[in-house]
Every structure is written in structure tokens, then in C-alpha cells.
Design a protein around this motif. Structure first.
Motif, mmCIF file in Angstrom:
data_model
loop_
_atom_site.group_PDB
_atom_site.id
_atom_site.type_symbol
_atom_site.label_atom_id
_atom_site.label_comp_id
_atom_site.label_asym_id
_atom_site.label_seq_id
_atom_site.Cartn_x
_atom_site.Cartn_y
_atom_site.Cartn_z
ATOM 1 N N GLN A 102 0.822 -1.206 0.000
ATOM 2 C CA GLN A 102 0.000 0.000 0.000
ATOM 3 C C GLN A 102 0.857 1.257 0.000
ATOM 4 O O GLN A 102 0.559 2.229 -0.709
ATOM 5 C CB GLN A 102 -0.942 0.010 1.212
ATOM 6 C CG GLN A 102 -1.971 1.136 1.169
ATOM 7 C CD GLN A 102 -2.826 1.112 -0.083
ATOM 8 O OE1 GLN A 102 -3.488 0.115 -0.372
ATOM 9 N NE2 GLN A 102 -2.814 2.196 -0.854
ATOM 10 N N GLN B 237 -2.515 -4.968 -10.591
ATOM 11 C CA GLN B 237 -2.371 -3.800 -9.702
ATOM 12 C C GLN B 237 -1.358 -2.799 -10.247
ATOM 13 O O GLN B 237 -1.590 -1.589 -10.231
ATOM 14 C CB GLN B 237 -1.898 -4.248 -8.324
ATOM 15 C CG GLN B 237 -2.930 -4.900 -7.435
ATOM 16 C CD GLN B 237 -2.284 -5.389 -6.153
ATOM 17 O OE1 GLN B 237 -1.539 -6.370 -6.158
ATOM 18 N NE2 GLN B 237 -2.547 -4.702 -5.055
ATOM 19 N N LEU B 238 -0.206 -3.325 -10.679
ATOM 20 C CA LEU B 238 0.872 -2.435 -11.123
ATOM 21 C C LEU B 238 0.455 -1.633 -12.349
ATOM 22 O O LEU B 238 0.655 -0.409 -12.411
ATOM 23 C CB LEU B 238 2.133 -3.244 -11.418
ATOM 24 C CG LEU B 238 3.347 -2.415 -11.866
ATOM 25 C CD1 LEU B 238 3.777 -1.456 -10.764
ATOM 26 C CD2 LEU B 238 4.510 -3.319 -12.268
ATOM 27 N N LEU C 85 2.354 1.868 -3.467
ATOM 28 C CA LEU C 85 1.348 2.420 -4.381
ATOM 29 C C LEU C 85 1.027 3.868 -4.017
ATOM 30 O O LEU C 85 0.837 4.713 -4.905
ATOM 31 C CB LEU C 85 0.083 1.565 -4.350
ATOM 32 C CG LEU C 85 0.248 0.119 -4.859
ATOM 33 C CD1 LEU C 85 -1.052 -0.671 -4.695
ATOM 34 C CD2 LEU C 85 0.695 0.098 -6.312
ATOM 35 N N ALA D 22 -1.912 1.096 -11.469
ATOM 36 C CA ALA D 22 -1.233 2.225 -10.821
ATOM 37 C C ALA D 22 -0.527 3.101 -11.856
ATOM 38 O O ALA D 22 -0.600 4.334 -11.795
ATOM 39 C CB ALA D 22 -0.240 1.716 -9.782
ATOM 40 N N ILE E 113 2.428 -7.759 -5.281
ATOM 41 C CA ILE E 113 1.704 -6.915 -6.235
ATOM 42 C C ILE E 113 1.539 -7.712 -7.518
ATOM 43 O O ILE E 113 2.509 -8.249 -8.050
ATOM 44 C CB ILE E 113 2.473 -5.616 -6.543
ATOM 45 C CG1 ILE E 113 2.617 -4.750 -5.289
ATOM 46 C CG2 ILE E 113 1.779 -4.822 -7.642
ATOM 47 C CD1 ILE E 113 3.419 -3.492 -5.516
#
Length: 491
Positions: A118, A172-173, A121, A176, A168
Motif C-alpha cells: 500500500q 495492480q501495477l 502504491l 497504478a 503486487i
């Protein structure tokens, strides 16, 4: 006017037009060091993973030496190596044999438990509110006219990379990075990733969001550790990371393009893993200095690297085993310490087998037949955008509910390819996959997991030998292992 003269004039005009385009491109993208940002993160913990923090410390000095302001650099590392009780050089970290203490002078913004998924990110997305009271609180404050450099080093597997608290996924990556673009947080972004299977993280990277990414390996390869022969020390570096950093140390990066650097790194690592590049290939014609900083390098560019090409490299996911094997050979035969090391090796192998059998059970529940299960277990698919949510959720359930120890969780991630394959099956739903995982994980183990020396050599020749060496210590005899006809035989 002769044909030669006309041809020469045409060539001259074309040359001038090309030169003007290149000049205009670089002038348009040239920015001051004040507009360059760097995020450096080592995602691992523990002594055996020494090399990741050594890589990040070295990278920190590179971006500082080339002029990126300290306030524009965000460094995340657990910081449990320099003052580790096993460190024979307290307060020091080295990234190559005989090299400088790269730990000295590194400003660490987030350490210990603050190095989390978290928080990483939050840093990328500039979420200062979410980082209040945590570490330095520093996040990216870059804007539409800035260049951002991200360097990540740690373990990874197909579709995911690890951090101390969790992992991750590619889903997710990429989300982001796309959010960073939507928030106008950069003009151009450069991403270097050191991890096994790191190429799987960028398979779906859009080409139109101004990102150029290179990785240590393709989607199905291990990356490699280097400088692993130093007494009382684990591996000091990673081959891809050492290669990109040395390419900067020994070249003038104001003239070296990203594509040129990529070819240098590719040449230095071609015998082990296959480095990859992704994203907007037009950025490859920009110079390394456009991202790392354009302050002159005072090193002699003609100076040669010593012994680099002769160094032994080790697949990164086997580095822990090789370090323990080295300890086994360096300790007094028959001593309590040697038996303790042998016990640690045996425990690692038992956890590996436990995870392997649990994964096979999950696949068998879902596929129904051994042939279909084997197809899922052995297929090497690539991450697809439409499977990202299923993969992310299934992996979270698998690691949370199936594995109780840290080593089991780590080896569980090594089977991410199988979960990705399940999510790729059109006849299987995300709900069905998750239910099968829960059922398999809740099944009570009837028998203790054991490793028979003549079973299938799933661990490979190198690890088979380490397994048998540890077994020999338990039996008070000298043993070696060999894979013959897919069997690990100890003798």
C-alpha cells in the motif's frame, strides 16, 4: 550537374532533416535535473536477500552522483542488512567484491514494516495524505513536465512481484501506472525491474502512456544473482542490476541512449536470462541522462570492469539454497551448527514439496482428470488483461488460506503460473476457482510430507545435490545428489 553531385545533395538534405528531427526530439524532452524523480525499492527482507538492498544502495548513489536532488529521490528498503548480526562488516553493504560501502550516505525514506504494498502504491500515486506519520512521508510530486525513474528489485514470479508484507500483481501495477498517467504525474517514465519472471509484469503495458520498461528476464525465466562466492556473505548483487548500473558507471550517459544501454545489458546477461523491453519504444532514442541525471560522470570511461564476465551466476530463486549450502561446507563437519544448517535446508525442501502437492490438488479438483490437470500444471501462458482480477483475487486467497509459514507462502508464489492457467480456462469461473482453493486448503493433511530420495527430480540437478548434501549431514556421511532418469539419487 553530375549524378554523384545530385546524389550527394539529396543525401545531405536527408541527413539534415533527420538531424533536425532528432535534435528537436531531444530538445523537446530535455529537462533539468530538478524535474527528474526517482523511486528506488528493495522489496525483500532477511540476510539471504542481501543483494536486493545492495542493488538499491548502489542505484541511490548513481542517481545522486548524476544530479537528481535528494528531495526528488524516494528510497524504500527494509534496512535489516547493514546492522544484521550476521554481517561480518557491521554498518556496511557491498554490491561487488572489493567495492565501496554502498550503504554509506543513503537516505532511506521508508524502512521496516513501512516497506509495504500500500505504501509503495501511495508513493507512486502521490498520495501524501495516506503517508502521513509514516517514514519521511515523501511521495512523488512530479508533474506533466517531469521524468520519473522507477527501479524495483526483489523476488517475483509469473504475474507478480513480492514485497515484505505481500505481493503486487500485474493487474495492480498496470492500474497504478495508468492512474499516474491520468493524473499527469510524468512526461516520460522509465521502469527497471529486477525479479524472476519480471517480463510477465509488463505484457499488457500500453504503448501510448509514455513508459519505457526493461526487465531482468522474460515471463518464464529466473533472473540471476552474481558475486556469490564471498566468504560469510550471501550473493552481493543481481546480474541485470549490476549490468545496467555498470553501463552507467563506465559510459557517458549524456550520449548513451536507452536502446544502447538495453543492448549492453542484453549482451552482458545473454548466457543466463533474456532481458526484455516494453512500452513506448520511441523513448528508447532518449538518453539515459534524460532520466538518471545529466551531471558529468567523473569516472574514466575507458576503465575496464574486472572479472565481471568470469563471475559465477546463480538463478535467483535458488540463491537461498546455495548460501545455506556454502554455510554447510564452511562449518565444522559434525558440529551442532552444521546440523542446524542442514535442518534449515531440509525444512525448505519440505515446504517446497508441501506447496507443490497442494497446488496439484487444487488443479485436480477443478479439472477432474489427471491429463487435464497435467496440461494446466505444465502450460506456460502469459498474463492477459481480462484475467487480471481473477488472478489477483485467487492468489490472495491461496496465500492467505493455504500456507502458514513464511517459506510456504514464498514458495506458494512460485506456483502463480498454475493459478494464471486456471483463470485462463474459459469453462472455469473466478468463484469456482476460489472455492476449490478454499476446499483444498481446508483439507486436513493425513500424512506428514516427506521427500523420498528416489522420487521425481522436480527440484532440478543443482538443488538435488544440495538436498542430498544436507541429508548426508543428518546421516553422518558424505553424500552427493544426481538427477538420473528424472529421479534425485543420493550416494
Amino acid at each position: 550537374m553530375s549524378f554523384i553531385v545530385i546524389t550527394f545533395k539529396i543525401f545531405l538534405i536527408l541527413f539534415m532533416l533527420t538531424f533536425r528531427r532528432i535534435y528537436a526530439f531531444h530538445k523537446r524532452n530535455h529537462i533539468s535535473n530538478q524535474n527528474k524523480w526517482a523511486v528506488l525499492i528493495a522489496g525483500s527482507t532477511e540476510w539471504e536477500n542481501y543483494r536486493h538492498q545492495a542493488d538499491v544502495c548502489h542505484a541511490y548513489h548513481i542517481v545522486r552522483r548524476h544530479g537528481i536532488p535528494r528531495e526528488n529521490i524516494i528510497t524504500m528498503m527494509y534496512d535489516d542488512i547493514a546492522r544484521n548480526e550476521r554481517n561480518p562488516f557491521p554498518g556496511k553493504i557491498f554490491n561487488k567484491p572489493g567495492g565501496p560501502n554502498v550503504y554509506k550516505g543513503v537516505h532511506i525514506d521508508y524502512r521496516g514494516k513501512d516497506v509495504s504494498v500500500q505504501n509503495f502504491l501511495n508513493v507512486l500515486l502521490g498520495n501524501a495524505e495516506g503517508m502521513k506519520g509514516i517514514g519521511s512521508g515523501k511521495v512523488l510530486k512530479s508533474g506533466p513536465n517531469d521524468h520519473v525513474f522507477i527501479y524495483f528489485t526483489d523476488h517475483g514470479d509469473v504475474g507478480l512481484i513480492q514485497l515484505p508484507d505481500w505481493f503486487i500483481t500485474y493487474h495492480q501495477l498496470l492500474k497504478a501506472l495508468e492512474n499516474m498517467k491520468n493524473k499527469n504525474m510524468y512526461r516520460k517514465l522509465l521502469f527497471f525491474m529486477e525479479a524472476c519472471h519480471s517480463g510477465s509484469m509488463f505484457q499488457q503495458l500500453p504503448k501510448n502512456i509514455s513508459i519505457y520498461a526493461t526487465t531482468a528476464a522474460d515471463a518464464h525465466q529466473s533472473s540471476y544473482s552474481i558475486y556469490c562466492e564471498e566468504k560469510n556473505l550471501p550473493c552481493l548483487g543481481d546480474q541485470y542490476s549490476i549490468s545496467w548500473m555498470e553501463s552507467i558507471n563506465y559510459n557517458d550517459i549524456n550520449y548513451m541512449t536507452l536502446d544502447h544501454q538495453f543492448e549492453i545489458v542484453k549482451k552482458l546477461t545473454f548466457t543466463t536470462s533474456t532481458v526484455q523491453k516494453f512500452g513506448d519504444y520511441n523513448i528508447g532514442s532518449m538518453t539515459v541522462a534524460d532520466f538518471i541525471g545529466n551531471k558529468p560522470n567523473h569516472r574514466k570511461h575507458h576503465e575496464k570492469k574486472k572479472h565481471y564476465d568470469k563471475e559465477v551466476t546463480i538463478p535467483s530463486r535458488e540463491a537461498d539454497f546455495h548460501y545455506l549450502h556454502k554455510q554447510l561446507n564452511e562449518t565444522t563437519p559434525g558440529s551442532t551448527k552444521q546440523k542446524h544448517v542442514a535442518e534449515s535446508i531440509s525444512k525448505l525442501f519440505l515446504d517446497m514439496k508441501f506447496v507443490k502437492e497442494k497446488t496439484k490438488l487444487i488443479v485436480t479438483i477443478l479439472t477432474g482428470t489427471e491429463n487435464d490437470a497435467n496440461e494446466v500444471l505444465n502450460t506456460k501462458s502469459l498474463p492477459e488483461k481480462q484475467h487480471g482480477e481473477c488472478f489477483h483475487n485467487a492468489m490472495n486467497i491461496l496465500i492467505k488460506e493455504c500456507y502458514k509459514t513464511e517459506t510456504q507462502r514464498e514458495h506458494g508464489l512460485h506456483h502463480s503460473q498454475k493459478i494464471l492457467n486456471l483463470c485462463s480456462q474459459p469453462q472455469l469461473s473466478q468463484e469456482g476457482i476460489i472455492n476449490a482453493i478454499k476446499n483444498a486448503c481446508n483439507e486436513v493433511e493425513k500424512d506428514e510430507v516427506v521427500i523420498d530420495e528416489d522420487e521425481e527430480c522436480w527440484m532440478g540437478q543443482s538443488l538435488c545435490n544440495i538436498f542430498c548434501t544436507a541429508k548426508g549431514v543428518h546421516n553422518n556421511e558424505k553424500m552427493r545428489g544426481q538427477c538420473i532418469n528424472e529421479k534425485c539419487l543420493c550416494n
